[in-house]
Structures are given as structure tokens and as C-alpha cells.
Write a protein that holds these residues in place. Structure first.
Motif, PDB file in Angstrom:
ATOM      1  N   LYS A   2      34.633  37.927  36.810  1.00 35.50           N
ATOM      2  CA  LYS A   2      35.504  36.957  36.144  1.00 35.50           C
ATOM      3  C   LYS A   2      36.967  37.359  36.300  1.00 35.50           C
ATOM      4  O   LYS A   2      37.849  36.507  36.510  1.00 35.50           O
ATOM      5  N   GLU A   3      37.243  38.656  36.202  1.00 36.17           N
ATOM      6  CA  GLU A   3      38.625  39.141  36.284  1.00 36.17           C
ATOM      7  C   GLU A   3      39.227  38.885  37.662  1.00 36.17           C
ATOM      8  O   GLU A   3      40.429  38.627  37.780  1.00 36.17           O
ATOM      9  N   ILE A   4      38.398  38.966  38.719  1.00 34.97           N
ATOM     10  CA  ILE A   4      38.893  38.693  40.070  1.00 34.97           C
ATOM     11  C   ILE A   4      39.283  37.226  40.207  1.00 34.97           C
ATOM     12  O   ILE A   4      40.323  36.891  40.790  1.00 34.97           O
ATOM     13  N   PHE A   5      38.475  36.342  39.643  1.00 29.23           N
ATOM     14  CA  PHE A   5      38.793  34.905  39.684  1.00 29.23           C
ATOM     15  C   PHE A   5      40.095  34.637  38.927  1.00 29.23           C
ATOM     16  O   PHE A   5      40.949  33.868  39.400  1.00 29.23           O
ATOM     17  N   ILE A   6      40.266  35.267  37.770  1.00 26.98           N
ATOM     18  CA  ILE A   6      41.507  35.112  36.994  1.00 26.98           C
ATOM     19  C   ILE A   6      42.693  35.609  37.813  1.00 26.98           C
ATOM     20  O   ILE A   6      43.765  34.992  37.827  1.00 26.98           O
ATOM     21  N   GLY A   7      42.498  36.734  38.520  1.00 31.04           N
ATOM     22  CA  GLY A   7      43.566  37.281  39.346  1.00 31.04           C
ATOM     23  C   GLY A   7      43.981  36.334  40.456  1.00 31.04           C
ATOM     24  O   GLY A   7      45.171  36.209  40.771  1.00 31.04           O
ATOM     25  N   ILE A   8      43.016  35.646  41.054  1.00 29.10           N
ATOM     26  CA  ILE A   8      43.314  34.686  42.128  1.00 29.10           C
ATOM     27  C   ILE A   8      44.099  33.490  41.586  1.00 29.10           C
ATOM     28  O   ILE A   8      45.055  33.024  42.213  1.00 29.10           O
ATOM     29  N   ILE A   9      43.693  33.002  40.412  1.00 27.09           N
ATOM     30  CA  ILE A   9      44.436  31.897  39.785  1.00 27.09           C
ATOM     31  C   ILE A   9      45.860  32.333  39.471  1.00 27.09           C
ATOM     32  O   ILE A   9      46.826  31.582  39.682  1.00 27.09           O
ATOM     33  N   ALA A  10      46.007  33.576  38.981  1.00 28.36           N
ATOM     34  CA  ALA A  10      47.347  34.108  38.700  1.00 28.36           C
ATOM     35  C   ALA A  10      48.178  34.156  39.977  1.00 28.36           C
ATOM     36  O   ALA A  10      49.370  33.831  39.966  1.00 28.36           O
ATOM     37  N   SER A  11      47.548  34.540  41.094  1.00 30.66           N
ATOM     38  CA  SER A  11      48.258  34.623  42.372  1.00 30.66           C
ATOM     39  C   SER A  11      48.785  33.263  42.815  1.00 30.66           C
ATOM     40  O   SER A  11      49.852  33.158  43.409  1.00 30.66           O
ATOM     41  N   MET A  12      48.026  32.214  42.520  1.00 28.38           N
ATOM     42  CA  MET A  12      48.457  30.866  42.872  1.00 28.38           C
ATOM     43  C   MET A  12      49.761  30.522  42.151  1.00 28.38           C
ATOM     44  O   MET A  12      50.686  29.962  42.751  1.00 28.38           O
ATOM     45  N   PHE A  13      49.838  30.897  40.874  1.00 28.59           N
ATOM     46  CA  PHE A  13      51.071  30.628  40.114  1.00 28.59           C
ATOM     47  C   PHE A  13      52.185  31.597  40.507  1.00 28.59           C
ATOM     48  O   PHE A  13      53.365  31.238  40.490  1.00 28.59           O
ATOM     49  N   PHE A  14      51.813  32.839  40.874  1.00 33.44           N
ATOM     50  CA  PHE A  14      52.810  33.798  41.333  1.00 33.44           C
ATOM     51  C   PHE A  14      53.490  33.322  42.611  1.00 33.44           C
ATOM     52  O   PHE A  14      54.660  33.624  42.854  1.00 33.44           O
ATOM     53  N   HIS A 245      38.619  51.257  34.405  1.00 32.18           N
ATOM     54  CA  HIS A 245      37.836  51.429  35.627  1.00 32.18           C
ATOM     55  C   HIS A 245      38.762  51.274  36.827  1.00 32.18           C
ATOM     56  O   HIS A 245      39.147  50.147  37.170  1.00 32.18           O
ATOM     57  N   GLN A 246      39.121  52.385  37.472  1.00 37.58           N
ATOM     58  CA  GLN A 246      40.120  52.374  38.533  1.00 37.58           C
ATOM     59  C   GLN A 246      39.718  51.512  39.731  1.00 37.58           C
ATOM     60  O   GLN A 246      40.542  50.810  40.308  1.00 37.58           O
ATOM     61  N   SER A 247      38.452  51.538  40.108  1.00 29.81           N
ATOM     62  CA  SER A 247      38.015  50.739  41.259  1.00 29.81           C
ATOM     63  C   SER A 247      38.093  49.249  40.951  1.00 29.81           C
ATOM     64  O   SER A 247      38.531  48.445  41.779  1.00 29.81           O
ATOM     65  N   LYS A 248      37.665  48.867  39.751  1.00 31.54           N
ATOM     66  CA  LYS A 248      37.746  47.457  39.352  1.00 31.54           C
ATOM     67  C   LYS A 248      39.196  47.020  39.213  1.00 31.54           C
ATOM     68  O   LYS A 248      39.551  45.889  39.564  1.00 31.54           O
ATOM     69  N   LEU A 249      40.023  47.930  38.680  1.00 32.18           N
ATOM     70  CA  LEU A 249      41.443  47.623  38.534  1.00 32.18           C
ATOM     71  C   LEU A 249      42.073  47.396  39.903  1.00 32.18           C
ATOM     72  O   LEU A 249      42.875  46.477  40.091  1.00 32.18           O
ATOM     73  N   ALA A 250      41.692  48.218  40.873  1.00 37.14           N
ATOM     74  CA  ALA A 250      42.194  48.049  42.237  1.00 37.14           C
ATOM     75  C   ALA A 250      41.751  46.707  42.815  1.00 37.14           C
ATOM     76  O   ALA A 250      42.504  46.039  43.522  1.00 37.14           O
ATOM     77  N   ALA A 251      40.518  46.294  42.495  1.00 34.40           N
ATOM     78  CA  ALA A 251      40.006  45.018  42.993  1.00 34.40           C
ATOM     79  C   ALA A 251      40.790  43.847  42.407  1.00 34.40           C
ATOM     80  O   ALA A 251      41.135  42.897  43.110  1.00 34.40           O
ATOM     81  N   VAL A 252      41.087  43.921  41.114  1.00 36.68           N
ATOM     82  CA  VAL A 252      41.861  42.858  40.461  1.00 36.68           C
ATOM     83  C   VAL A 252      43.268  42.813  41.028  1.00 36.68           C
ATOM     84  O   VAL A 252      43.809  41.733  41.319  1.00 36.68           O
ATOM     85  N   GLU A 253      43.895  43.983  41.205  1.00 34.34           N
ATOM     86  CA  GLU A 253      45.248  44.020  41.763  1.00 34.34           C
ATOM     87  C   GLU A 253      45.261  43.506  43.205  1.00 34.34           C
ATOM     88  O   GLU A 253      46.258  42.951  43.671  1.00 34.34           O
ATOM     89  N   ALA A 254      44.146  43.675  43.916  1.00 29.47           N
ATOM     90  CA  ALA A 254      44.065  43.203  45.297  1.00 29.47           C
ATOM     91  C   ALA A 254      44.053  41.682  45.393  1.00 29.47           C
ATOM     92  O   ALA A 254      44.333  41.126  46.457  1.00 29.47           O
ATOM     93  N   THR A 255      43.740  40.993  44.291  1.00 30.09           N
ATOM     94  CA  THR A 255      43.745  39.526  44.327  1.00 30.09           C
ATOM     95  C   THR A 255      45.138  38.982  44.621  1.00 30.09           C
ATOM     96  O   THR A 255      45.275  37.828  45.029  1.00 30.09           O
TER      97      THR A 255
END
Length: 310
Positions: A2-14, A245-255
Motif C-alpha cells: 500500500k505504501e508503494i502505491f501511495i508513494g507513486i501517487i505522491a510522485s504524480m503530484f510532485f 524497515h530500511q528495505s521497505k523505506l528504500a522501496a517507498v523512496e524509490a517510487t
């Protein structure tokens, strides 16, 4: 996730940031006003949101406990992030700024062991981040040969500073807050903490180039809503959820790599920038592949954590 999807939506607005910052520069607006007006416009919206949620008093109390920490890491996360980005827009197109900005994916992974205790670099997440970064580099090949070396250097160096400042400021502020504040409270507190700096920048801008035009004020307002309030809040919600969780955090930041896709689409539609060529299309495919790998790896970790012990 879910967090990755939120990150992608955030990227659209960014992505609105890179498109409109370039648009403001092309119309003669100063980067000083582009940076400061965004945060000045953000403030009343964040204030009202937190006020209606009856959480304002808690923000003030937290800021009083560690005022120096609040000011310094907010300065790193907001001022050293956004002022260089708007400055870079003066020297390079949106695709160059947005593409270079993706180094924040790797930066977020690298800063972990340098500024946080008992944190190791997640090697697999770092490798996947480099795959995404290679896709971004391929995209840059489309137009890089049309720019002067000076413009490339001046356009890239400020963005590299911003790329490291943003995840560092974000992560340190999560550490300072310790989960006691929600996302809107933290963004409001960081905006309040940096307010004196933005006023100083406004004064500098007025002395140097006079006041902003009506068109720049309107575009800065749109950036404040889309990027400053919506995108920042969504991204902080996603990173807050996986901060342990550093790996998950990296995945979210990668969005954030998906910003390049949205910027390309936006510049084609709004600024009449040519469509990506075949080489750039390969880069887009590499970015998407990297994002899928990040998502798969993060989900695999989550499955292992849920698996009962034998």
C-alpha cells in the motif's frame, strides 16, 4: 505494498513542481519567489488542517522541547531541498532536474548508516535503486547533447544537494518526532520552523528582482497545493508507515523515480517538449522494472516476517 502505491501517487503530484518551476523560469520568474512562495502558501492550509483536527497544541509543545533540532533538520529537509531545486530550474529543463533528482533514491539508502545508529545498508535495495538510476540516466541521453557543459553542471550540482538533503531531513525529523506527531503535524512544524528563512529569502528576492508576477504567484500556489500539501503529506505518510524497515523505506523512496514519467508527460502536454525517443523509452522500461523489483522484494520481506517460526 500500500505504501508503494501511495508513494507513486505522491510522485504524480510532485511532478507538478518540476513542470511549473521550469514554466515560471521560462516566463521570467525568479527562482527565489518560486521556492519561498510555495512554503508561504502551504502554511495556512496545513494550519487549518491541524487546527480542525485539534492537534495544534501538540505541535507547539513538541517544537518547544527540541527547538534547535526542529530548526536544523527542517532547514535541511525543506530549505536545502527546495531552494536548490528551484535554482536548478533556471539552468536546465524539467527532464534534467527531475532525472537528476532521482539520485535521492540511492542517497536515501546511503545515508542510513552515516546518520542513524545500528543501521546497515540494505545491499539488495541499493542494487535495485541503481537499476532505477540507470534507467534515469538512459532517459537523459535523449537531450543531454543539446545542452552546454556549464548548464549541465550548474543544473545538476544543486539537485544533488537537494537529493541528499530531502531524505536526510525527512528521516531525522521522524526520529525527532518519535511517532508522537502525525504527518500533517510534522509538515506544519517543519514549515513553521523554516518560516524565518523563507522570509529572508523573500526579502532577498524583492531587493534583487522585485516582486513576483501574478502568473508566478498563481503557479506557485498550484505547486504549494499539489506538491507542498498533497504530495509531501502522502509521501510522509508512506515513509512513516515503514520507517522501522530500511528495505521497505528504500522501496517507498524509490517510487519517486516515477516522477520522471509524469514530468515527461506533463512537459509534452503543457510545454510542448518533444516526445521521448526510442532510447528514452528503454529508460522508462528500466525504471518500471526497477520499481517492480522493489515492490517484489518488499513484499517478500513482509511474507517472511509473517511466516510462523517452526
Amino acid at each position: 505494498m500500500k505504501e508503494i502505491f501511495i508513494g507513486i501517487i505522491a510522485s504524480m503530484f510532485f511532478a507538478v513542481t518540476f513542470i511549473l518551476n521550469r514554466s515560471m523560469e521560462l516566463s521570467g520568474g525568479s527562482w527565489v519567489w518560486s521556492s519561498s512562495l510555495r512554503f508561504l502558501f502551504m502554511l495556512p492550509f496545513l494550519f487549518l488542517i491541524v487546527l480542525f483536527r485539534h492537534n495544534l497544541k501538540q505541535v507547539i509543545q513538541e517544537m518547544k522541547k527540541q527547538p534547535i533540532q526542529w530548526f536544523w533538520w527542517s532547514f535541511v529537509g525543506f530549505v536545502l531541498f527546495y531552494a536548490p531545486l528551484t535554482y536548478a530550474a533556471s539552468y536546465g529543463p524539467g527532464w534534467l532536474v527531475a532525472g537528476t533528482w532521482q539520485t535521492t533514491i540511492v542517497a536515501g539508502v546511503l545515508i542510513s548508516p552515516l546518520f542513524f545508529n545500528n543501521v546497515k545498508i540494505p545491499i539488495r535495495a541499493l542494487c535495485i535503486s541503481f537499476i532505477i538510476l540507470s534507467g534515469v540516466a538512459i532517459i537523459q541521453m535523449q537531450s543531454a547533447n543539446t545542452l552546454a557543459v556549464k548548464d549541465i553542471i550548474i543544473g545538476i550540482m544543486p539537485v544533488l544537494i537537494a537529493a541528499f538533503a530531502y531524505p536526510l531531513g525527512n528521516r531525522k525529523m521522524m526520529e525527532v518526532c518519535g511517532g508522537r506527531l502525525d504527518t500533517f503535524q510534522r509538515v506544519l512544524g517543519m514549515t513553521l520552523a523554516t518560516l524565518p528563512v523563507w522570509f529572508i529569502i523573500c526579502i532577498f528576492g524583492f531587493i534583487k528582482s522585485g516582486g513576483p508576477s501574478t502568473d508566478q504567484i498563481f503557479q506557485a500556489f498550484i505547486v504549494a497545493i499539489c506538491s507542498g500539501v498533497i504530495a509531501t503529506s502522502l509521501f510522509f505518510i508512506a515513509t512513516d508507515s515503514v520507517r522501522k524497515h530500511q528495505s521497505k523505506l528504500a522501496a517507498v523512496e524509490a517510487t519517486q523515480s516515477t516522477q520522471v514519467l509524469f514530468v515527461v508527460i506533463g512537459e509534452v502536454l503543457l510545454l510542448s517538449v518533444p516526445l521521448p525517443n526510442a532510447t528514452a523509452s528503454v529508460g522508462l522500461i528500466v525504471i518500471i522494472t526497477g520499481m517492480l523489483l522493489h515492490s517484489y522484494y518488499a513484499k517478500k520481506i513482509k511474507t517472511k516476517q509473517k511466516k510462523p517460526a517452526a
